[in-house]
Every structure is written in structure tokens, then in C-alpha cells.
Design an enzyme around this catalytic site. Structure first.
Site, PDB file in Angstrom:
ATOM      1  N   ASP A  19       0.831  -1.301  -0.016  1.00 29.88           N
ATOM      2  CA  ASP A  19       0.016   0.051   0.002  1.00 29.88           C
ATOM      3  C   ASP A  19       1.093   1.282   0.062  1.00 29.88           C
ATOM      4  OD1 ASP A  19      -2.279   1.476  -0.057  1.00 29.88           O
ATOM      5  OD2 ASP A  19      -2.471   1.375   2.083  1.00 29.88           O
ATOM      6  N   ASN A  21       1.510   3.246  -3.022  1.00 27.21           N
ATOM      7  CA  ASN A  21       1.994   3.663  -4.257  1.00 27.21           C
ATOM      8  C   ASN A  21       1.489   4.967  -4.742  1.00 27.21           C
ATOM      9  OD1 ASN A  21       3.116   1.034  -4.156  1.00 27.21           O
ATOM     10  ND2 ASN A  21       1.587   0.038  -5.605  1.00 27.21           N
ATOM     11  N   ARG A  23       0.337   7.399  -3.150  1.00 28.69           N
ATOM     12  CA  ARG A  23       0.611   8.650  -2.349  1.00 28.69           C
ATOM     13  C   ARG A  23       2.181   8.938  -2.493  1.00 28.69           C
ATOM     14  NH1 ARG A  23      -1.290   6.039   3.202  1.00 28.69           N
ATOM     15  NH2 ARG A  23      -1.909   4.387   1.608  1.00 28.69           N
ATOM     16  N   ARG A  32      -0.342   8.297 -10.512  1.00 25.82           N
ATOM     17  CA  ARG A  32      -0.525   7.438  -9.723  1.00 25.82           C
ATOM     18  C   ARG A  32       0.100   5.935 -10.163  1.00 25.82           C
ATOM     19  NH1 ARG A  32      -3.921   7.050  -5.590  1.00 25.82           N
ATOM     20  NH2 ARG A  32      -4.087   4.943  -5.893  1.00 25.82           N
ATOM     21  N   HIS A  36       2.977   2.919  -8.923  1.00 25.93           N
ATOM     22  CA  HIS A  36       2.958   1.200  -8.970  1.00 25.93           C
ATOM     23  C   HIS A  36       4.087   0.673  -9.570  1.00 25.93           C
ATOM     24  CE1 HIS A  36      -1.244   1.629  -7.647  1.00 25.93           C
ATOM     25  NE2 HIS A  36      -1.683   1.997  -8.668  1.00 25.93           N
ATOM     26  N   SER A  64      -6.848  -6.028  -5.499  1.00 29.90           N
ATOM     27  CA  SER A  64      -8.132  -6.749  -4.898  1.00 29.90           C
ATOM     28  C   SER A  64      -9.293  -6.674  -5.625  1.00 29.90           C
ATOM     29  CB  SER A  64      -8.336  -5.572  -3.656  1.00 29.90           C
ATOM     30  OG  SER A  64      -9.045  -4.652  -4.191  1.00 29.90           O
ATOM     31  N   ASN A  67     -10.232  -3.166  -6.558  1.00 29.05           N
ATOM     32  CA  ASN A  67      -9.563  -2.302  -7.193  1.00 29.05           C
ATOM     33  C   ASN A  67     -10.068  -2.087  -8.590  1.00 29.05           C
ATOM     34  OD1 ASN A  67      -6.592  -3.406  -5.760  1.00 29.05           O
ATOM     35  ND2 ASN A  67      -7.857  -1.620  -5.171  1.00 29.05           N
ATOM     36  N   TRP A  68     -11.046  -2.626  -9.139  1.00 34.30           N
ATOM     37  CA  TRP A  68     -11.410  -2.244 -10.644  1.00 34.30           C
ATOM     38  C   TRP A  68     -12.298  -1.179 -10.278  1.00 34.30           C
ATOM     39  CZ3 TRP A  68      -9.843  -5.777 -13.959  1.00 34.30           C
ATOM     40  CH2 TRP A  68      -9.522  -6.992 -13.684  1.00 34.30           C
ATOM     41  N   ARG A 196      -5.171  -1.593   8.914  1.00 32.52           N
ATOM     42  CA  ARG A 196      -6.406  -2.635   8.541  1.00 32.52           C
ATOM     43  C   ARG A 196      -5.861  -3.644   7.741  1.00 32.52           C
ATOM     44  NH1 ARG A 196      -8.081   2.232   6.656  1.00 32.52           N
ATOM     45  NH2 ARG A 196      -7.937   2.286   4.425  1.00 32.52           N
ATOM     46  N   SER A 198      -8.026  -4.963   4.979  1.00 31.28           N
ATOM     47  CA  SER A 198      -8.576  -4.924   3.788  1.00 31.28           C
ATOM     48  C   SER A 198      -8.944  -6.214   3.171  1.00 31.28           C
ATOM     49  CB  SER A 198      -7.650  -3.834   2.923  1.00 31.28           C
ATOM     50  OG  SER A 198      -7.516  -2.712   3.667  1.00 31.28           O
TER      51      SER A 198
HETATM   52  C1  FPP Z   1      -2.002  -0.072  -3.164  1.00 30.04           C
HETATM   53  O1  FPP Z   1      -1.430   1.210  -3.309  1.00 30.04           O
HETATM   54  C2  FPP Z   1      -1.445  -0.699  -4.435  1.00 30.04           C
HETATM   55  C3  FPP Z   1      -2.265  -1.247  -5.464  1.00 30.04           C
HETATM   56  C4  FPP Z   1      -3.609  -1.148  -5.301  1.00 30.04           C
HETATM   57  C5  FPP Z   1      -1.626  -1.908  -6.378  1.00 30.04           C
HETATM   58  C6  FPP Z   1      -0.405  -2.902  -6.085  1.00 30.04           C
HETATM   59  C7  FPP Z   1       0.423  -3.086  -7.485  1.00 30.04           C
HETATM   60  C8  FPP Z   1       1.891  -3.167  -7.577  1.00 30.04           C
HETATM   61  C9  FPP Z   1       2.528  -2.871  -6.559  1.00 30.04           C
HETATM   62  C10 FPP Z   1       2.300  -3.612  -8.918  1.00 30.04           C
HETATM   63  C11 FPP Z   1       2.416  -5.256  -8.600  1.00 30.04           C
HETATM   64  C12 FPP Z   1       3.227  -5.614  -9.877  1.00 30.04           C
HETATM   65  C13 FPP Z   1       3.352  -7.006  -9.718  1.00 30.04           C
HETATM   66  C14 FPP Z   1       4.494  -7.456 -10.626  1.00 30.04           C
HETATM   67  C15 FPP Z   1       3.061  -7.834  -8.817  1.00 30.04           C
HETATM   68  P1  FPP Z   1      -2.462   2.370  -3.462  1.00 30.04           P
HETATM   69  O2  FPP Z   1      -2.686   2.716  -5.155  1.00 30.04           O
HETATM   70  O3  FPP Z   1      -3.849   2.169  -2.796  1.00 30.04           O
HETATM   71  O4  FPP Z   1      -1.789   3.614  -2.773  1.00 30.04           O
HETATM   72  P2  FPP Z   1      -2.563   4.862  -1.913  1.00 30.04           P
HETATM   73  O5  FPP Z   1      -3.250   4.345  -0.818  1.00 30.04           O
HETATM   74  O6  FPP Z   1      -1.304   5.764  -1.577  1.00 30.04           O
HETATM   75  O7  FPP Z   1      -3.383   5.544  -3.202  1.00 30.04           O
END
Ligand code: FPP
Length: 242
Positions: A19, A21, A23, A32, A36, A64, A67-68, A196, A198
């Protein structure tokens, strides 16, 4: 600095909620999806390091069932990162085999682009016997959804007379989850300051130790993992006993 890497005991299975990415990207004025990209680099780095220090099973929460709902551009970017990683994993097959790393994918295949499903199935079938280290990637995964699927499978077995209602126990439910045969996660790490889990490994995490480092996933380092493992070592796990 990496300290000495002797541990009195290590978790058998670590779950990582990747979690922060978004931010991380926002803090740098980036989009964003660029967070990732960095998150995917961290996934590779931490997976390799954890395997090197003796962690035998890990599960990374990559996408998740919820996430869609994100903007299509972001969903597409995450799917492209999987695709890139899977192609790379095919290319690095020999290296993974040598290390005894087996890649598995957990979650509902529905909605995932067909070419990605093909890659996942190919990689998983090729590496299934090499199970010195198991790296699960959770894609389109939801813990409640997983439990619903397990209940449906068991209900169908009851209907077909293969299972008696009184035979249903905790183990049978475990055996019908995506993680069948794997140890439950004894440590779950969620960086980024959210406290949490999630919908991640919902059934399996009943006794998991939880660790919430105050760092965003792209910045999560080997030292952050060592810190989590040192804390885990200190915790006295009683499983409801005394
Ligand atoms: C949550 O951070 C992250 C995700 C929903 C995506 C995670 C995916 C990757 C790290 C890429 C995975 C790639 C491979 C090859 C396994 P967020 O976007 O919810 O962050 P935020 O809470 O700061 O907005």
C-alpha cells in the site's frame, strides 16, 4: 544498514499489503501509475531478499476485487505491470528454478485479460514442483470472496454426497481456499500508515501478527523487512493458550 541476518525463528509465511503507491507518486508530483511502477520494483526486491534470508512462503496483495473501481487508466497500468513481470518471469525461469522459487497466483481469474491468464497458468504449471520458496501473487483477490467460493465447493460436495455436514471443519475450509496446503501467514506487513487488513487472507489471518511500518510501499526496504522480522521474533505467540 542490514544488520546480521541470524534469526531465532522466521515467519513461515509473510503476507505483504503493498500500500501507498498512489501517495508516493502524489508526493513527487507524478501520476499514480508511476507509484505502481516503483511498487512493482519493491515487490521484486523484497521477494528476492526474503527468499535469500530463508522465508519460504510469501503472499503479495497486488490487486483486490475492489480495485476494479479505480480509473481505467490506472487498472490498465497495473495489468501492464503484471504482464511485464510475467514475461520477465518466463525469461528468468532458469534462475527461479535454481533458487527453487515457485510462483503462484491466487484470486478470481474473471476480468483479468486473457493473455495474462495464459501467462499465469503457464508459469504456475511449470514451477509447481519447485516449491522450496513459494511466492503467491494475489490478483483480483478478496478474502470474503475466497471464503464464499470455498463454501460453495463444500456445499456442492455435500449435495453430491461426497461430504457429510458433520465432517465440515476448519481444516476442510482451509483446504478449499486458494492457499490450500500452505501454512497460514504468521506475519502480515502493511506499510503506509493504514491499520487494517482490507480483505486480505481473511480466513488465514486469524492468528497473524500484524506489522504496520510508517513507510510507503515503494520506499519499503530490506531494512524495513528486517525490522519487522526482529519485532516478530520478540512477540510471544500463544494461539489462545497461556
Ligand atoms: C495499493 O496502493 C497498491 C495497489 C492497489 C496496486 C499494487 C500493485 C503493484 C505494486 C504492482 C504489482 C506488480 C506486480 C508485478 C506484482 P494505493 O494505490 O492504494 O496507494 P495509495 O493508498 O497511496 O493511494
Amino acid at each position: 544498514m542490514k544488520d546480521n541476518l541470524n534469526f531465532s525463528f522466521l515467519p513461515k509465511h509473510i503476507g505483504f499489503i503493498m500500500d501507498g503507491n498512489g501517495r508516493w507518486a502524489k508526493q513527487r508530483g507524478l501520476e499514480r501509475y508511476e507509484g505502481h511502477i516503483e511498487g512493482a520494483k519493491t515487490f521484486r526486491k523484497i521477494g528476492e531478499f526474503a527468499a535469500d534470508i530463508g522465508i519460504k512462503c510469501m503472499t503479495f496483495y497486488a490487486f483486490s476485487t475492489e480495485n476494479w473501481k479505480r480509473p481505467q487508466k490506472e487498472v490498465d497500468a497495473i495489468m501492464q505491470l503484471f504482464r511485464d513481470y510475467l514475461i520477465e518471469a518466463e525469461e528468468r525461469k532458469a534462475e527461479n528454478e535454481e533458487k527453487g522459487i515457485s510462483l503462484r497466483f491466487i484470486g478470481d481469474r474473471k476480468g483479468i485479460p486473457e493473455d495474462i491468464i495464459k501467462l499465469m497458468e503457464h508459469i504456475q504449471s511449470e514451477s509447481s514442483s519447485k516449491n522450496n520458496v513459494i511466492i503467491n501473487i494475489a490478483i483480483n483477490y478478496g478474502g470474503r470472496d475466497e471464503i464464499v467460493k470455498a463454501v460453495k465447493k463444500i456445499a456442492a460436495d455435500v449435495k453430491d454426497g461426497k461430504v457429510q455436514i458433520n465432517d465440515i471443519d476448519e481444516k476442510m475450509i482451509s483446504d478449499n481456499l486458494y492457499t490450500a496446503g500452505l501454512p497460514d501467514p504468521d506475519l502480515i506487513i502493511r506499510p503506509s500508515g493504514e491499520y487494517r487488513t482490507s480483505n486480505f487472507l481473511t480466513y488465514q489471518s486469524a492468528y497473524s501478527e500484524l506489522w504496520f511500518p510508517d513507510v510507503l510501499w515503494p520506499d519499503f526496504s530490506e531494512d524495513d523487512l528486517i525490522e519487522a522480522l526482529r519485532a516478530f521474533e520478540q512477540r510471544n505467540r500463544r494461539f489462545g493458550g497461556v
